[in-house]
Design a protein around this motif. Structure first.
Motif, PDB file in Angstrom:
ATOM      1  N   LEU A 108      19.580 -24.730  24.573  1.00  0.00           N
ATOM      2  CA  LEU A 108      19.559 -24.292  23.240  1.00  0.00           C
ATOM      3  C   LEU A 108      19.164 -22.798  23.126  1.00  0.00           C
ATOM      4  CD1 LEU A 108      17.874 -27.173  21.352  1.00  0.00           C
ATOM      5  CD2 LEU A 108      20.097 -26.338  20.946  1.00  0.00           C
ATOM      6  N   LEU A 109      18.267 -22.338  23.962  1.00  0.00           N
ATOM      7  CA  LEU A 109      17.683 -21.106  24.323  1.00  0.00           C
ATOM      8  C   LEU A 109      18.694 -20.093  24.535  1.00  0.00           C
ATOM      9  CD1 LEU A 109      15.214 -19.350  24.380  1.00  0.00           C
ATOM     10  CD2 LEU A 109      15.073 -19.764  26.867  1.00  0.00           C
ATOM     11  N   ILE A 110      19.646 -20.518  25.537  1.00  0.00           N
ATOM     12  CA  ILE A 110      21.066 -19.553  25.448  1.00  0.00           C
ATOM     13  C   ILE A 110      21.614 -19.366  24.448  1.00  0.00           C
ATOM     14  CG2 ILE A 110      23.202 -19.533  26.618  1.00  0.00           C
ATOM     15  CD1 ILE A 110      21.199 -18.729  28.696  1.00  0.00           C
TER      16      ILE A 110
ATOM     17  N   ALA B 191      27.830  -4.996  38.211  1.00  0.00           N
ATOM     18  CA  ALA B 191      28.986  -5.952  38.236  1.00  0.00           C
ATOM     19  C   ALA B 191      28.694  -7.309  38.690  1.00  0.00           C
ATOM     20  CB  ALA B 191      30.069  -5.299  39.018  1.00  0.00           C
ATOM     21  N   PHE B 192      28.028  -7.314  39.907  1.00  0.00           N
ATOM     22  CA  PHE B 192      27.520  -8.579  40.842  1.00  0.00           C
ATOM     23  C   PHE B 192      26.626  -9.376  39.716  1.00  0.00           C
ATOM     24  CE2 PHE B 192      28.134  -6.637  44.795  1.00  0.00           C
ATOM     25  CZ  PHE B 192      29.343  -7.217  45.199  1.00  0.00           C
ATOM     26  N   SER B 193      25.710  -8.903  38.945  1.00  0.00           N
ATOM     27  CA  SER B 193      25.114  -9.560  38.043  1.00  0.00           C
ATOM     28  C   SER B 193      25.727 -10.346  37.105  1.00  0.00           C
ATOM     29  CB  SER B 193      23.856  -8.761  37.157  1.00  0.00           C
ATOM     30  OG  SER B 193      24.592  -7.973  36.373  1.00  0.00           O
ATOM     31  N   THR B 194      26.801  -9.791  36.477  1.00  0.00           N
ATOM     32  CA  THR B 194      27.719 -10.566  35.564  1.00  0.00           C
ATOM     33  C   THR B 194      28.848 -11.644  36.357  1.00  0.00           C
ATOM     34  OG1 THR B 194      29.532  -9.010  35.600  1.00  0.00           O
ATOM     35  CG2 THR B 194      27.687  -8.907  34.125  1.00  0.00           C
ATOM     36  N   CYS B 195      28.947 -11.567  37.521  1.00  0.00           N
ATOM     37  CA  CYS B 195      30.262 -12.325  38.384  1.00  0.00           C
ATOM     38  C   CYS B 195      29.372 -13.210  39.163  1.00  0.00           C
ATOM     39  CB  CYS B 195      30.675 -11.605  39.237  1.00  0.00           C
ATOM     40  SG  CYS B 195      31.734 -10.163  38.426  1.00  0.00           S
ATOM     41  N   LEU B 196      28.389 -13.009  39.807  1.00  0.00           N
ATOM     42  CA  LEU B 196      27.716 -14.142  40.678  1.00  0.00           C
ATOM     43  C   LEU B 196      27.108 -15.450  39.894  1.00  0.00           C
ATOM     44  CD1 LEU B 196      25.919 -11.948  43.529  1.00  0.00           C
ATOM     45  CD2 LEU B 196      28.198 -13.199  43.685  1.00  0.00           C
ATOM     46  N   PRO B 197      26.672 -15.310  38.844  1.00  0.00           N
ATOM     47  CA  PRO B 197      26.294 -16.472  38.090  1.00  0.00           C
ATOM     48  C   PRO B 197      27.381 -17.402  37.553  1.00  0.00           C
ATOM     49  CG  PRO B 197      25.031 -14.762  37.178  1.00  0.00           C
ATOM     50  CD  PRO B 197      26.168 -14.076  38.279  1.00  0.00           C
ATOM     51  N   HIS B 198      28.543 -16.843  37.495  1.00  0.00           N
ATOM     52  CA  HIS B 198      29.707 -17.725  37.096  1.00  0.00           C
ATOM     53  C   HIS B 198      30.240 -18.219  38.340  1.00  0.00           C
ATOM     54  CE1 HIS B 198      34.286 -17.881  36.543  1.00  0.00           C
ATOM     55  NE2 HIS B 198      33.810 -18.487  35.399  1.00  0.00           N
TER      56      HIS B 198
ATOM     57  N   ILE C 279      22.517 -32.029  37.108  1.00  0.00           N
ATOM     58  CA  ILE C 279      21.915 -30.791  37.468  1.00  0.00           C
ATOM     59  C   ILE C 279      22.750 -29.675  37.060  1.00  0.00           C
ATOM     60  CG2 ILE C 279      21.177 -29.531  39.471  1.00  0.00           C
ATOM     61  CD1 ILE C 279      19.850 -32.072  38.814  1.00  0.00           C
ATOM     62  N   SER C 280      24.040 -29.745  36.942  1.00  0.00           N
ATOM     63  CA  SER C 280      24.843 -28.480  37.050  1.00  0.00           C
ATOM     64  C   SER C 280      24.610 -27.946  35.393  1.00  0.00           C
ATOM     65  CB  SER C 280      26.566 -28.826  36.843  1.00  0.00           C
ATOM     66  OG  SER C 280      26.678 -28.899  38.182  1.00  0.00           O
ATOM     67  N   PRO C 281      24.457 -28.565  34.365  1.00  0.00           N
ATOM     68  CA  PRO C 281      24.123 -28.358  32.982  1.00  0.00           C
ATOM     69  C   PRO C 281      22.696 -27.921  33.042  1.00  0.00           C
ATOM     70  CG  PRO C 281      25.150 -30.453  32.617  1.00  0.00           C
ATOM     71  CD  PRO C 281      24.883 -30.243  34.298  1.00  0.00           C
ATOM     72  N   LEU C 282      21.920 -28.219  33.880  1.00  0.00           N
ATOM     73  CA  LEU C 282      20.524 -27.998  34.092  1.00  0.00           C
ATOM     74  C   LEU C 282      20.265 -26.368  34.346  1.00  0.00           C
ATOM     75  CD1 LEU C 282      17.327 -28.075  33.525  1.00  0.00           C
ATOM     76  CD2 LEU C 282      17.394 -29.305  35.804  1.00  0.00           C
ATOM     77  N   LEU C 283      21.125 -26.135  35.494  1.00  0.00           N
ATOM     78  CA  LEU C 283      21.190 -24.991  36.372  1.00  0.00           C
ATOM     79  C   LEU C 283      21.742 -23.925  35.736  1.00  0.00           C
ATOM     80  CD1 LEU C 283      21.751 -26.194  40.053  1.00  0.00           C
ATOM     81  CD2 LEU C 283      19.584 -25.365  38.813  1.00  0.00           C
TER      82      LEU C 283
ATOM     83  N   LEU D  77      19.544 -21.407  33.844  1.00  0.00           N
ATOM     84  CA  LEU D  77      18.943 -20.645  34.717  1.00  0.00           C
ATOM     85  C   LEU D  77      19.291 -19.719  35.648  1.00  0.00           C
ATOM     86  CD1 LEU D  77      16.507 -23.991  36.113  1.00  0.00           C
ATOM     87  CD2 LEU D  77      15.878 -22.456  34.505  1.00  0.00           C
ATOM     88  N   ILE D  78      20.617 -20.033  36.031  1.00  0.00           N
ATOM     89  CA  ILE D  78      21.498 -19.119  36.917  1.00  0.00           C
ATOM     90  C   ILE D  78      21.463 -17.871  36.051  1.00  0.00           C
ATOM     91  CG2 ILE D  78      23.633 -18.740  37.834  1.00  0.00           C
ATOM     92  CD1 ILE D  78      23.409 -21.768  38.873  1.00  0.00           C
TER      93      ILE D  78
END
Length: 311
Positions: free
Chosen positions: A41-43, A234-241, A278-282, A285-286
């Protein structure tokens, strides 16, 4: 359970026969559920209320957060309620609903993550054409297609699963999961849905290969960027995904491809908890840890909601 009684109810897996441990399970799931709801919800509110984040990438991320909310809400509240009420029951219609919603949201997640990989590819490898290719009208169409495809995918698997006759009503999982339901089939009719599951895994890995090839091109371009700050952004937008997608794909694939045992092991349960909870939780955060723009947007939102008392 015979085919005549298949329309009554199912018995889900209980984590323990000890009442105190069931309450512990309830509390653990409650903490995970509330944290997931709050994070996503915060996102959603951060992106919706900050006009600087009204871009295709964050529009996709907001929809991903909505899908994560639906995914975890389809299964966790029932499991918590069962532990609290000291019961294992779920109605036939409730089980059908769980399968449909959970599979639909998971499928939509995967399709949307694939679209998000394409978005990053265009942004980094073809930046001058980005606004033309990823215009908001086309982005809305892409998101609409992922939602509709997910619903159709869920309907296909739900109808394939529940047209078979069940010889037992004991589901060795804390929610109605297709591999565990297929194990209860009375005849070979379950093979139709089994083929659909295998085709789904092939589709899943097709998305995975597409994303991997996309990121190979992205990383080649990123490493050519002379500026360290440019590479970092560039990495900051790619690595989380990439992290989010890899976690979901590997855990879900193991959960669906591994042979189902009469008594699920702790490893099986752990895999199911990871890809379903865990995936929806992370995800929030990621994205919030790795993305500076999301961090700034969250700080603005929290300052707006909880203004400082100082003058």
């Amino acid at each position: 359970m015979s085919s005549n009684t298949s329309a009554s109810d199912f018995l889900l897996l209980e984590f323990s026969e000890v009442w105190e441990l069931q309450i512990l399970h309830f509390l653990v799931f409650l903490v995970l559920y509330v944290a997931t709801i709050a994070g996503n919800l915060l996102i959603i509110f951060t992106i919706a209320l900050d006009h600087h984040l009204h871009t295709p990438m964050y529009f996709f991320l907001m929809n991903l957060a909505i899908q994560d909310l639906g995914e975890i809400s389809a299964i966790v509240p029932k499991s918590m309620m069962n532990s609290l009420m000291n019961t294992r029951h779920i109605s036939f219609s409730g089980c059908v609903t769980q399968v449909f919603l959970f599979v639909s949201f998971i499928a939509s997640d995967i399709f949307l993550l694939t679209v998000m990989a394409y978005d990053r590819y265009v942004a980094i490898c073809n930046p001058f054409q980005y606004e033309r290719i990823m215009n908001m009208k086309d982005c809305i169409k892409m998101v609409g297609i992922t939602w509709i495809s997910g619903l159709l995918y869920g309907a296909l698997h739900t109808s394939g699963t529940f047209t078979i006759s069940f010889c037992s009503n004991i589901v060795n999982q804390f929610f109605c999961e297709i591999p565990q339901l297929l194990k209860l089939a009375c005849s070979d009719s379950y093979r139709i849905e089994l083929v659909a599951v295998v085709l789904s895994i092939i589709l899943l890995f097709g998305c995975f290969i597409f994303i991997i090839l996309t990121y190979v091109h992205i990383f080649i371009v990123v490493f050519r960027i002379p500026s360290v700050q440019g590479r970092k952004k560039a990495f900051s937008t790619c690595l989380p995904h990439l992290t989010v997608f890899s976690t979901l794909v590997f855990t879900a694939s193991f959960a669906y491809l591994m042979p189902t045992l009469k008594t699920p092991s702790r490893f099986d349960l752990a895999l199911s908890v990871i890809y379903s909870m865990i995936s929806p939780l992370l995800n929030p955060l990621i994205y919030s840890m790795r993305n500076q723009e999301i961090k700034v947007g969250m700080k603005k939102l929290l300052r707006l909601k909880y203004p400082s008392n100082s003058t």
